[in-house]
Design a protein around this motif. Structure first.
Motif, PDB file in Angstrom:
ATOM      1  N   SER A 332      26.068  45.398  41.722  1.00  0.00           N
ATOM      2  CA  SER A 332      25.000  44.470  41.318  1.00  0.00           C
ATOM      3  C   SER A 332      25.548  43.102  40.932  1.00  0.00           C
ATOM      4  CB  SER A 332      24.192  45.066  40.163  1.00  0.00           C
ATOM      5  OG  SER A 332      25.023  45.347  39.049  1.00  0.00           O
ATOM      6  N   SER A 333      26.665  43.052  40.196  1.00  0.00           N
ATOM      7  CA  SER A 333      27.235  41.760  39.795  1.00  0.00           C
ATOM      8  C   SER A 333      27.778  41.005  41.001  1.00  0.00           C
ATOM      9  CB  SER A 333      28.337  41.970  38.760  1.00  0.00           C
ATOM     10  OG  SER A 333      29.395  42.765  39.279  1.00  0.00           O
ATOM     11  N   VAL A 334      28.346  41.728  41.959  1.00  0.00           N
ATOM     12  CA  VAL A 334      28.858  41.101  43.179  1.00  0.00           C
ATOM     13  C   VAL A 334      27.701  40.497  43.974  1.00  0.00           C
ATOM     14  CG1 VAL A 334      30.000  41.537  45.401  1.00  0.00           C
ATOM     15  CG2 VAL A 334      30.841  42.649  43.307  1.00  0.00           C
ATOM     16  N   LYS A 335      26.639  41.256  44.132  1.00  0.00           N
ATOM     17  CA  LYS A 335      25.496  40.769  44.903  1.00  0.00           C
ATOM     18  C   LYS A 335      24.861  39.552  44.234  1.00  0.00           C
ATOM     19  CE  LYS A 335      23.937  45.099  45.288  1.00  0.00           C
ATOM     20  NZ  LYS A 335      23.161  46.302  45.661  1.00  0.00           N
ATOM     21  N   LYS A 336      24.810  39.550  42.906  1.00  0.00           N
ATOM     22  CA  LYS A 336      24.246  38.393  42.201  1.00  0.00           C
ATOM     23  C   LYS A 336      25.093  37.149  42.447  1.00  0.00           C
ATOM     24  CE  LYS A 336      22.986  36.590  37.643  1.00  0.00           C
ATOM     25  NZ  LYS A 336      22.878  36.832  36.192  1.00  0.00           N
ATOM     26  N   SER A 337      26.423  37.290  42.336  1.00  0.00           N
ATOM     27  CA  SER A 337      27.316  36.146  42.553  1.00  0.00           C
ATOM     28  C   SER A 337      27.203  35.618  43.972  1.00  0.00           C
ATOM     29  CB  SER A 337      28.770  36.549  42.261  1.00  0.00           C
ATOM     30  OG  SER A 337      28.944  36.893  40.910  1.00  0.00           O
ATOM     31  N   LEU A 338      27.153  36.517  44.945  1.00  0.00           N
ATOM     32  CA  LEU A 338      27.090  36.082  46.339  1.00  0.00           C
ATOM     33  C   LEU A 338      25.736  35.483  46.676  1.00  0.00           C
ATOM     34  CD1 LEU A 338      29.057  38.933  48.147  1.00  0.00           C
ATOM     35  CD2 LEU A 338      29.797  36.605  47.709  1.00  0.00           C
ATOM     36  N   HIS A 364      36.233  29.149  49.584  1.00  0.00           N
ATOM     37  CA  HIS A 364      37.287  30.164  49.560  1.00  0.00           C
ATOM     38  C   HIS A 364      37.085  31.043  48.322  1.00  0.00           C
ATOM     39  CE1 HIS A 364      39.065  27.764  52.689  1.00  0.00           C
ATOM     40  NE2 HIS A 364      39.246  26.740  51.867  1.00  0.00           N
ATOM     41  N   LEU A 365      37.358  32.323  48.451  1.00  0.00           N
ATOM     42  CA  LEU A 365      37.022  33.276  47.392  1.00  0.00           C
ATOM     43  C   LEU A 365      38.184  34.204  47.082  1.00  0.00           C
ATOM     44  CD1 LEU A 365      33.483  34.348  48.677  1.00  0.00           C
ATOM     45  CD2 LEU A 365      33.941  32.834  46.752  1.00  0.00           C
ATOM     46  N   VAL A 366      38.193  34.694  45.843  1.00  0.00           N
ATOM     47  CA  VAL A 366      39.101  35.756  45.421  1.00  0.00           C
ATOM     48  C   VAL A 366      38.269  36.991  45.117  1.00  0.00           C
ATOM     49  CG1 VAL A 366      40.842  36.491  43.743  1.00  0.00           C
ATOM     50  CG2 VAL A 366      40.679  34.073  44.400  1.00  0.00           C
ATOM     51  N   PHE A 367      38.492  38.068  45.857  1.00  0.00           N
ATOM     52  CA  PHE A 367      37.840  39.357  45.606  1.00  0.00           C
ATOM     53  C   PHE A 367      38.839  40.237  44.855  1.00  0.00           C
ATOM     54  CE2 PHE A 367      34.613  39.519  49.373  1.00  0.00           C
ATOM     55  CZ  PHE A 367      33.957  38.427  48.823  1.00  0.00           C
ATOM     56  N   SER A 368      38.517  40.602  43.632  1.00  0.00           N
ATOM     57  CA  SER A 368      39.445  41.410  42.839  1.00  0.00           C
ATOM     58  C   SER A 368      38.792  42.723  42.433  1.00  0.00           C
ATOM     59  CB  SER A 368      39.898  40.636  41.600  1.00  0.00           C
ATOM     60  OG  SER A 368      38.781  40.246  40.810  1.00  0.00           O
ATOM     61  N   GLY A 369      39.626  43.757  42.310  1.00  0.00           N
ATOM     62  CA  GLY A 369      39.121  45.058  41.912  1.00  0.00           C
ATOM     63  C   GLY A 369      39.952  46.170  42.523  1.00  0.00           C
ATOM     64  N   ASN A 370      39.623  47.392  42.172  1.00  0.00           N
ATOM     65  CA  ASN A 370      40.359  48.547  42.665  1.00  0.00           C
ATOM     66  C   ASN A 370      40.043  48.815  44.139  1.00  0.00           C
ATOM     67  OD1 ASN A 370      41.743  49.185  40.281  1.00  0.00           O
ATOM     68  ND2 ASN A 370      39.981  50.291  39.459  1.00  0.00           N
ATOM     69  N   PRO A 371      40.845  49.628  44.812  1.00  0.00           N
ATOM     70  CA  PRO A 371      40.580  49.963  46.218  1.00  0.00           C
ATOM     71  C   PRO A 371      39.250  50.711  46.354  1.00  0.00           C
ATOM     72  CG  PRO A 371      42.814  50.599  45.588  1.00  0.00           C
ATOM     73  CD  PRO A 371      42.100  50.239  44.323  1.00  0.00           C
ATOM     74  N   GLY A 372      38.659  50.603  47.538  1.00  0.00           N
ATOM     75  CA  GLY A 372      37.457  51.382  47.840  1.00  0.00           C
ATOM     76  C   GLY A 372      36.195  50.898  47.181  1.00  0.00           C
ATOM     77  N   LYS A 491      36.906  30.448  42.626  1.00  0.00           N
ATOM     78  CA  LYS A 491      35.805  31.378  42.375  1.00  0.00           C
ATOM     79  C   LYS A 491      36.296  32.809  42.543  1.00  0.00           C
ATOM     80  CE  LYS A 491      30.921  32.270  43.205  1.00  0.00           C
ATOM     81  NZ  LYS A 491      30.647  32.155  41.754  1.00  0.00           N
ATOM     82  N   PHE A 492      36.270  33.572  41.448  1.00  0.00           N
ATOM     83  CA  PHE A 492      36.654  34.984  41.449  1.00  0.00           C
ATOM     84  C   PHE A 492      35.397  35.846  41.454  1.00  0.00           C
ATOM     85  CE2 PHE A 492      40.549  33.114  40.181  1.00  0.00           C
ATOM     86  CZ  PHE A 492      41.570  34.041  40.334  1.00  0.00           C
ATOM     87  N   ILE A 493      35.397  36.874  42.279  1.00  0.00           N
ATOM     88  CA  ILE A 493      34.312  37.862  42.263  1.00  0.00           C
ATOM     89  C   ILE A 493      34.940  39.230  42.018  1.00  0.00           C
ATOM     90  CG2 ILE A 493      32.480  38.984  43.583  1.00  0.00           C
ATOM     91  CD1 ILE A 493      31.955  36.396  44.997  1.00  0.00           C
ATOM     92  N   GLU A 494      34.589  39.820  40.886  1.00  0.00           N
ATOM     93  CA  GLU A 494      35.153  41.102  40.475  1.00  0.00           C
ATOM     94  C   GLU A 494      34.307  42.251  41.025  1.00  0.00           C
ATOM     95  OE1 GLU A 494      37.602  43.920  38.541  1.00  0.00           O
ATOM     96  OE2 GLU A 494      37.910  41.769  38.876  1.00  0.00           O
ATOM     97  N   PHE A 495      34.949  43.192  41.720  1.00  0.00           N
ATOM     98  CA  PHE A 495      34.276  44.366  42.261  1.00  0.00           C
ATOM     99  C   PHE A 495      34.493  45.543  41.301  1.00  0.00           C
ATOM    100  CE2 PHE A 495      34.232  41.630  45.775  1.00  0.00           C
ATOM    101  CZ  PHE A 495      33.376  42.120  46.767  1.00  0.00           C
ATOM    102  N   PRO A 496      33.443  45.969  40.608  1.00  0.00           N
ATOM    103  CA  PRO A 496      33.616  47.048  39.626  1.00  0.00           C
ATOM    104  C   PRO A 496      33.754  48.413  40.310  1.00  0.00           C
ATOM    105  CG  PRO A 496      31.300  46.455  39.787  1.00  0.00           C
ATOM    106  CD  PRO A 496      32.045  45.484  40.663  1.00  0.00           C
ATOM    107  N   ASP A 497      34.325  49.353  39.564  1.00  0.00           N
ATOM    108  CA  ASP A 497      34.384  50.729  40.067  1.00  0.00           C
ATOM    109  C   ASP A 497      32.971  51.294  40.176  1.00  0.00           C
ATOM    110  OD1 ASP A 497      37.132  50.716  40.188  1.00  0.00           O
ATOM    111  OD2 ASP A 497      37.397  51.588  38.196  1.00  0.00           O
ATOM    112  N   TYR A 498      32.787  52.226  41.107  1.00  0.00           N
ATOM    113  CA  TYR A 498      31.488  52.887  41.266  1.00  0.00           C
ATOM    114  C   TYR A 498      31.266  53.883  40.126  1.00  0.00           C
ATOM    115  CZ  TYR A 498      31.094  51.072  46.034  1.00  0.00           C
ATOM    116  OH  TYR A 498      30.991  50.252  47.119  1.00  0.00           O
TER     117      TYR A 498
END
Length: 583
Positions: A332-338, A364-372, A491-498
Motif C-alpha cells: 500500500s505504501s509503495v502504491k501510494k508513493s508511485l 530515477h528511483l531507489v527501491f529498497s527492501g527484502n527479496p521477494g 527518492k527512496f521507495i521502501e518495499f515492506p515485507d508481506y
C-alpha cells in the motif's frame, strides 16, 4: 481550456449518472433532493475543495476550469465557503461520495446481474476524480500538499471499491462472483503475461471492458462496431468514446431484453445499422418493458486539439497498467508513493500542453527492501507506465546485476556498462543488488561502472531512467558513498515485507494460475503456516519467493501421493489436501 481526455471523462461520468438515475427500479431514489448528475457535480466540488491549496493556486484559472467543465457558475467566495463547510470536515476521509456509493450499488445491482454483464462504472468514476484532480492542481504546479491530498482522497475511494470487491477483480471475476461462469482465465496479472499483449488491440480492449468470452460475444460486437465504424475519424473519435458508445448500446440492449427474458440475439445485433451512437439518446423502461427513445441535453465542453492525435490505445492502456499496479497484493505504501509520482508526471505533461514552465525533476528511483517484495515486478510495470505517459520513448525494461556491468580488466567495465545503457535507452535500467558495485575490498572495477553510469544518466537524462534496488541499509550506504549518486537518486521507495494474510493471497493466486484448489482443512493450515513464517523474523526472509518455494514443495508432495493411485481423475490432479501442504 480543458484537454480532450478530461472533458470526455467528465461528460461520460455525467452520462453514466443519468443512465443510473433514470432507471425506474434502479438503486438511486427517485425522490432524491438532487439528481445523480448533480450529486456527482457536488461530490466533485467537495473533492476539489479538499485538494485546493491556497498557498499554491491559480484561483482564476481553477475557477474557470470548474465552471466550464461542470457547466455551473460558482464564485470564488462560494467555492471557499463550500470548502470550509464540506471539504475541511475532520471526518472527510470517512465520507464516501454519495455518487460513488450509488455507482457501486448499480454495478452490483440485481438488474446488472440479470443483464449478465458486470461493468465496473464505479472504477471509471474514481479514475475521473483522479484525473480531474490532477488537472485542477496543474495550473500553478502541484505542491506536496496537493499531491498528498489527491492520494488520500483517491485512496479512500479505492478502499471503498475494494470493500465491494470491485478493485482487485476483473469484469469476468465480478460476473463469476454473481454466479455467471465464463471460460476461465487462470493467469493472475501479478504472475502471468498481460492478457492483451500479442493480440489485436480490438480484442484486448473488448476483453478489458467485458472479460474474455471468445470472439462471438456481446462485448466484442458492441465495442467493435462502435470503434470500427468510426476508425476513419480517429483524430476526433477516441477509443474512450468507443467505450461510451458500447456501454450505451449495451445498456439499451439490456433494458430491452433483460426483463423480457429474450436473451442475447447476436444475429439481430449484427444486422443493426452501424455508425456512431447518438449519445443524446437513451432507452427508458416503460411499464410494458419496452424501450422508448428519449432525448436528453448533453452539456457542451470545450476541448483542446492538442491531444487529438494521441494514439488510440494510450489512455486505455495506461488505465489498465495503473489498475494492474494498484491491484498488486499488499504494498500500500509503495502504491501510494508511485501514484503520487505518476500524478506529478501527468501534471507536468498538462503544464507543457498549457505552455507553462515545468521545473526539472529526477525520475530515477531507489527501491529498497527484502527479496521477494515485488521490486522487479513494480519496476517492470513502471517502465510501461512511463512509456504510456510519454516519459520514455520505448518503454523497454532491462534488468542487470553487478555481473552484467563489471569486467575484470581496465576499460572493459566502462564498455560493458555503456553497452547495457544503450540497450536500456528509451526505457528503464533496473540494477538489482546495486550496492555490490561499491561494497568490495581491494582493487575493484565496480566504481568504474558507477562513474560510467552517472555520465550516461547526465548525457541522456531526457530518455533514460535508472532504478537501483537492494536491501534497505545497504542501499542507503551505496547512495551515500558517492555525491553523484546522492544528487541523482533522491527518492527512496521502501518495499515492506508481506503479512501472513498477504502471503496466503499470493499462495491462492499461485494455485489458481496452475489449476490447483485447496481443501478446507488444507486452506486453514496454509494460512496458519504462512503466518508463522512471517513471525520468525529471519534475516534473509524472501517473502513471495518463500511462498513460491513452499507451493512447489506442496505440488511435489501431491504428485508423490497420487502417482500410484489406480484411478487418477481431474479432481485428484487439481486438489491439494492437508497431507500435501503440511510441513
Amino acid at each position: 481550456m480543458i484537454t480532450k481526455d478530461v472533458a470526455a471523462m467528465i461528460t461520460y461520468s455525467l452520462s453514466y449518472a443519468d443512465e443510473i438515475g433514470r432507471k425506474k427500479n434502479g438503486t438511486y431514489p427517485q425522490d432524491a433532493e438532487l439528481t445523480l448528475r448533480d450529486q456527482f457535480k457536488d461530490d466533485l466540488l467537495v473533492f476539489l475543495g479538499y485538494i485546493y491549496d491556497p498557498q499554491s493556486s491559480d484561483d482564476f484559472a481553477q475557477l474557470d476550469f470548474i465552471n466550464s467543465s461542470l457547466q455551473i457558475v460558482i464564485t470564488r467566495e462560494n467555492f471557499l465557503r463550500l470548502r470550509n463547510d464540506k471539504s475541511l470536515r475532520p471526518d472527510i476521509l470517512d465520507r464516501v461520495p454519495l455518487s460513488l456509493q450509488y455507482f457501486v450499488k448499480d454495478d452490483l445491482s440485481p438488474f446488472t446481474r440479470r443483464a449478465g454483464y458486470g461493468i465496473a462504472l464505479s472504477k471509471y468514476l474514481v479514475n475521473t476524480f483522479n484525473d480531474v484532480g490532477c488537472y485542477f492542481a496543474a495550473f500553478n504546479g502541484i505542491s506536496d500538499y496537493e499531491a498528498d491530498r489527491i492520494a488520500e482522497y483517491i485512496g479512500m475511494m479505492n478502499a471503498f471499491l475494494d470493500s465491494a470487491g470491485l478493485l482487485e477483480m476483473t469484469p469476468a471475476q465480478v460476473r463469476a462472483s454473481m454466479g455467471i461462469v465464463d471460460k476461465p482465465d487462470r493467469r493472475p496479472r501479478e504472475y502471468g503475461a498481460d492478457q492483451n499483449r500479442g493480440r489485436s488491440y480490438f480484442a484486448g480492449r473488448a476483453d478489458f471492458m467485458f472479460g474474455q468470452r471468445g470472439r462471438n460475444t456481446l462485448g466484442n460486437i458492441l465495442w467493435g462496431r462502435s470503434y470500427n465504424s468510426n476508425r476513419d475519424n480517429m483524430n476526433t473519435y477516441s477509443s474512450a468514446q468507443a467505450d461510451m458508445d458500447a456501454m450505451i448500446m449495451m445498456n439499451n440492449y439490456n433494458m430491452q431484453h433483460a426483463e423480457a427474458g429474450t436473451g442475447f440475439d447476436e444475429g439481430m445485433l449484427r444486422s443493426a445499422p452501424s455508425g456512431r451512437v447518438d449519445r443524446s439518446m437513451s432507452i427508458e423502461e416503460t411499464s410494458e418493458s419496452r424501450g422508448v427513445a428519449v432525448h436528453h441535453d448533453e452539456p457542451k465542453n470545450e476541448t483542446s486539439d492538442k491531444s487529438a492525435n494521441r494514439t488510440v490505445n494510450d489512455t486505455e492502456e495506461l488505465d489498465a497498467l495503473l489498475q494492474e499496479l494498484n491491484s498488486l497484493i499488499g504494498l500500500s505504501s509503495v502504491k501510494k508513493s508511485l501514484n503520487n509520482l505518476i500524478n506529478l508526471v501527468k501534471i507536468r505533461k498538462l503544464r507543457e500542453e498549457m505552455g507553462l514552465k515545468t521545473p526539472d525533476m529526477s525520475l530515477h528511483l531507489v527501491f529498497s527492501g527484502n527479496p521477494g517484495t515485488g521490486k522487479t515486478t513494480v519496476a517492470r510495470l513502471l517502465a510501461e507506465i512511463y512509456h504510456q505517459l510519454g516519459v520514455v520513448s520505448k518503454g523497454q525494461f532491462i534488468e542487470v546485476d553487478r555481473a552484467g556491468l563489471v569486467e575484470g580488466y581496465v576499460g572493459q567495465t566502462a564498455q560493458k556498462t555503456s553497452k547495457v545503457c544503450d540497450e536500456a535507452m528509451g526505457g528503464i535500467l533496473f540494477i538489482d543488488e546495486a550496492y555490490t558495485l561499491t561494497k568490495t575490498d581491494g582493487q575493484d572495477f565496480g566504481q568504474e561502472a558507477v562513474d560510467t553510469l552517472l555520465k550516461r544518466m547526465e548525457d541522456n537524462r531526457s530518455d533514460f531512467i535508472v532504478i537501483v534496488a537492494g536491501y534497505t541499509e545497504e542501499m542507503k550506504d551505496f547512495i551515500d558513498s558517492n555525491p553523484g549518486l546522492k544528487s541523482r537518486f533522491n527518492k527512496f521507495i521502501e518495499f515492506p515485507d508481506y503479512t501472513g494474510n498477504e502471503m496466503y493471497k499470493i499462495f491462492e493466486l499461485m494455485c489458481c494460475s496452475q489449476d490447483y484448489v485447496l481443501t478446507g482443512e488444507a486452506s486453514e493450515y496454509v494460512k496458519s503456516h504462512l503466518n508463522e513464517m512471517t513471525l520468525m523474523d529471519e534475516e534473509n526472509f524472501a517473502n513471495a519467493r518463500e511462498v513460491r518455494n513452499y507451493f512447489e514443495r506442496c505440488v511435489e508432495r501431491q504428485a508423490s501421493r497420487i502417482v500410484s493411485s489406480d484411478m487418477i481423475d481431474a479432481n485428484k490432479l487439481t486438489t491439494l489436501c492437508i497431507e500435501d501442504v503440511k510441513e
